[in-house]
Design an enzyme around this catalytic site. Sequence first.
Site, PDB file in Angstrom:
ATOM      1  N   HIS A  75       0.850  -1.190   0.000  1.00 57.12           N
ATOM      2  CA  HIS A  75       0.000   0.000   0.000  1.00 57.12           C
ATOM      3  C   HIS A  75       0.886   1.239   0.000  1.00 57.12           C
ATOM      4  O   HIS A  75       2.085   1.153   0.238  1.00 57.12           O
ATOM      5  CB  HIS A  75      -0.894   0.027   1.245  1.00 57.12           C
ATOM      6  N   ASP A  87       0.866   5.203   1.846  1.00 56.13           N
ATOM      7  CA  ASP A  87       0.223   5.910   2.953  1.00 56.13           C
ATOM      8  C   ASP A  87      -0.531   7.122   2.413  1.00 56.13           C
ATOM      9  O   ASP A  87      -0.005   7.864   1.583  1.00 56.13           O
ATOM     10  CB  ASP A  87       1.259   6.348   3.988  1.00 56.13           C
ATOM     11  N   HIS A 109       4.732   0.124  -0.066  1.00 50.62           N
ATOM     12  CA  HIS A 109       5.549  -0.668   0.832  1.00 50.62           C
ATOM     13  C   HIS A 109       4.702  -1.749   1.481  1.00 50.62           C
ATOM     14  O   HIS A 109       3.469  -1.732   1.389  1.00 50.62           O
ATOM     15  CB  HIS A 109       6.198   0.219   1.909  1.00 50.62           C
ATOM     16  N   ARG A 153       8.411  -8.328  15.578  1.00 54.45           N
ATOM     17  CA  ARG A 153       8.807  -7.020  15.056  1.00 54.45           C
ATOM     18  C   ARG A 153       7.806  -5.983  15.534  1.00 54.45           C
ATOM     19  O   ARG A 153       6.591  -6.229  15.498  1.00 54.45           O
ATOM     20  CB  ARG A 153       8.854  -7.027  13.529  1.00 54.45           C
TER      21      ARG A 153
END
Length: 333
Positions: free
Chosen positions: A192, A194, A249, A259
């Site tokens: 996607h 942002d 990304h 993570r």
Amino acid sequence: MVVPSPTPTKAMRIPTIDLSMERSQLSQTVVKACEEYGFFRVVNHNVPKEVIARLEEEGAEFFSKPSHQKRRAGPASPFGYGFTNIGPNGDMGDLEYLLLHANPLSIAQRSKTIANDSTKFSVVVKEYVEVVKEVTCDILDLVVEGLGVPDKFALSSLIRDFHSDSVLRINHYPPLKGKSKGNKNSIGFGAHSDPQMLTIMRSNDVGGLQIYTREGLWLPVPPDPTNFFVMVGDVLQVMTNGKFMSVRHRALTNTLEARMSMMYFAAPPLDWWIAPLPEMLSPPQIQSLYKPFTWAQYKQATYSSRLGDSRLDLFKAQLDTHLLSSSPSQFQC
């Protein structure tokens, strides 16, 4: 569950920008990185390590709680605790998250359902938001300087506005322990861009972030827990009339370690009209690639679409085909 893209990955050097560089050189370097990658790392950002560490500790403490306790902070509609579902339109991810409005009053209110010591959590989040907002505004001031915009605060003033719609998101990607060993590249968060102006991101020392390059390859981003990564968002693409491109990304959960990433999404007030800066429309024959829209309208389009959809396509202008043919390079998007 989103299936990982078969597109190959490629190891490349991530653009790194030292914020202690000489100012005029720095502004041009920032603009070049935004044009060529829409993504870069910043070092010497002057954010105290203690501020970063305190937020990471608070995040780790929250995500280590039993599920029934974490769900008291949800559902994320849009703010609060969420897991698995990314938005309301069927997108799924292998993660859990906290989404908080960056407004201090909102942070204080939300903290009551998130932390045992809500005052401490609220103070830590506010402190982090303030210092990262300053980094964001410094970068936006460098952008307008590098673009030759006379108003030095044309972009940063929107983020400093009391009614700015900026948000903070903390993502937690659980380890793959107990899952299929053959699934080494589970999608934690699908591809996607942002929607906001700019994203300032940092993570712990576990990898997983990838950006999609102009050459059509996925570029793994080595983790760097002491510095920040900057991503151009859709709104900044519009305000530069396509000179900058928002970067696609994704995040993979491909290790046996958890993570955790923290993103500050810089956004204007909801009623702010989004359009190219006047300097991005000169000489006069250059037309706007996009129809004007408010941030509220674009935010609604984001909520109404799937994660990987190209939302800006909904706001493209009908351009004069004669001018397009006479100067095609001006309208690359």
